[in-house]
Design an enzyme around this catalytic site. Structure first.
Site, PDB file in Angstrom:
ATOM      1  N   THR A  14       0.824  -1.215   0.000  1.00 10.00           N
ATOM      2  CA  THR A  14       0.000   0.000   0.000  1.00 10.00           C
ATOM      3  C   THR A  14       0.851   1.255   0.000  1.00 10.00           C
ATOM      4  OG1 THR A  14      -1.705  -1.198   1.171  1.00 10.00           O
ATOM      5  CG2 THR A  14      -1.837   1.180   1.293  1.00 10.00           C
ATOM      6  N   ASP A  94       0.537  -6.545   5.211  1.00 10.78           N
ATOM      7  CA  ASP A  94      -0.131  -7.810   5.563  1.00 10.78           C
ATOM      8  C   ASP A  94       0.843  -8.891   6.036  1.00 10.78           C
ATOM      9  OD1 ASP A  94      -2.496  -6.612   4.900  1.00 10.78           O
ATOM     10  OD2 ASP A  94      -2.828  -7.737   3.059  1.00 10.78           O
ATOM     11  N   LYS A 166       0.642  -7.288  13.014  1.00  5.04           N
ATOM     12  CA  LYS A 166      -0.446  -6.445  12.511  1.00  5.04           C
ATOM     13  C   LYS A 166      -1.710  -6.839  13.261  1.00  5.04           C
ATOM     14  CE  LYS A 166      -2.775  -4.818   8.356  1.00  5.04           C
ATOM     15  NZ  LYS A 166      -2.848  -4.803   6.894  1.00  5.04           N
TER      16      LYS A 166
END
Ligand code: SIN
Length: 326
Positions: A14, A94, A166
């Site tokens: 991202t 991720d 995460k």
């Protein structure tokens, strides 16, 4: 202070993503290449010089051994380059914790190695990627960073690869550390460490450079049957990590199946599917031949077991000792 020379290795995610709109939720990760990214960074006035290499430009769900091998080679050569002061890896969030932990276990602790990502794509309102990158530059320029292992910088905080995970899919405060939370606070102009470096000069714990043995993660749930576990293990499988309920628990019929797998030569690690799972050894582990993951979550347990298997280790006692010291 003279400008640091930093090597930037880009993998996508991202931080290099584009939505085509400032407000859309959906977007494509890995769209901006490293040369264009460094041009954007040039406008920030950071006191550092960069050389960038594109390793990949993909979402981190597609990152695995091929990218890891390439990254490892590039970082190893930057560590040997006397003109390079630190390394930054841009990465999707991720699987960032898995890449960070693999590098942490397979690199010597001689220069800062920092992974950084973003939760919002580059054209979104409130893009966090440039801020995180500027913070990563601050950390990678600090020689004191080198003795803390591979680091992850997200949301003005610095985490050790060993601890970071995460924990959210929304918002910029998406990472937490366990059992230690962040080990430092950072802004583009200030860096505060909590405590002194503890790994300065440490050699790489494991060799890395070839494909890793297959280790499966068995996710445990209420009503799981042994057949469901068996179907996930093939002739290629060399080890099993259990994402158990609570403190690494499994239904008894599944436990019996795991004992059989262990007797067939597969190491079995009991970890926890809970957010902050600490799985201690229990007396039955001796009779079952299982290993307790301690504070490593299933995905990090898998990486440690893969590296141990690649080094030829299958003895449950010695594997337990490695999980105890990480
Ligand atoms: C990815 O991991 O590549 C997508 C999600 C992100 O970077 O935040």
């Amino acid at each position: 202070m003279s400008a640091s020379h930093l090597k930037i290795l880009a993998t996508g995610g991202t931080i290099a993503g584009i939505a085509g709109s400032a407000i859309r939720h959906d977007y494509r990760p890995g769209q901006i290449d490293i040369e264009d990214y460094l041009e954007k960074v040039g406008g920030l006035g950071l006191e550092a010089e960069f050389s960038g290499t594109q390793i990949a430009n993909i979402g981190s769900e597609d990152i695995g051994p091929d990218v890891w091998i390439r990254l490892h080679e590039e970082i190893a050569s930057a560590l040997d380059d006397a003109d390079c002061h630190g390394i930054i890896v841009t990465h999707g969030t991720d699987t960032l914790e898995e890449t960070a932990f693999l590098l942490d276990l397979t690199l010597p602790m001689t220069k800062p190695v920092v992974l950084v990502g973003a939760m919002r794509p580059a054209d979104a309102v409130g893009y966090d990627g440039l801020r995180n990158f500027a913070n990563a530059v601050r950390v990678a320029s600090d020689p004191e960073a080198a003795g803390r292992g591979v680091l992850v910088v997200m949301g003005d905080r610095v985490f050790a690869a060993r601890d970071v995970r995460k924990v959210r899919t929304r918002g910029t405060d998406a990472f937490r550390g366990f059992p230690r939370d962040s080990i430092g606070l950072v802004t583009p102009s200030a860096l505060d460490w909590f405590g002194a470096p503890w790994r300065s000069g440490e050699a790489a714990c494991f060799d890395f450079g070839t494909a890793l043995p297959e280790v499966v993660i068995l996710y445990v749930f209420a009503g799981m049957t042994p057949e469901i576990a068996t179907r996930q293990v093939s002739g290629q499988t060399r080890g099993v990590v259990v994402a158990g309920v609570g403190e690494g628990n499994v239904p008894d019929p599944v436990r019996q199946e795991l004992v059989r797998m262990r007797q067939d030569g597969l190491p079995v690690i009991r970890s926890s599917r809970t957010d902050e799972g600490l799985v201690d050894r229990e007396p039955e582990d001796d009779t079952n031949g299982f290993v307790a993951a301690r504070t490593l979550n299933p995905q990090k347990s898998r990486i440690l077991l893969q590296l141990l298997l690649a080094a030829g280790e299958t003895d449950a006692g010695r594997i337990q000792a490695e999980f105890d010291r990480r």
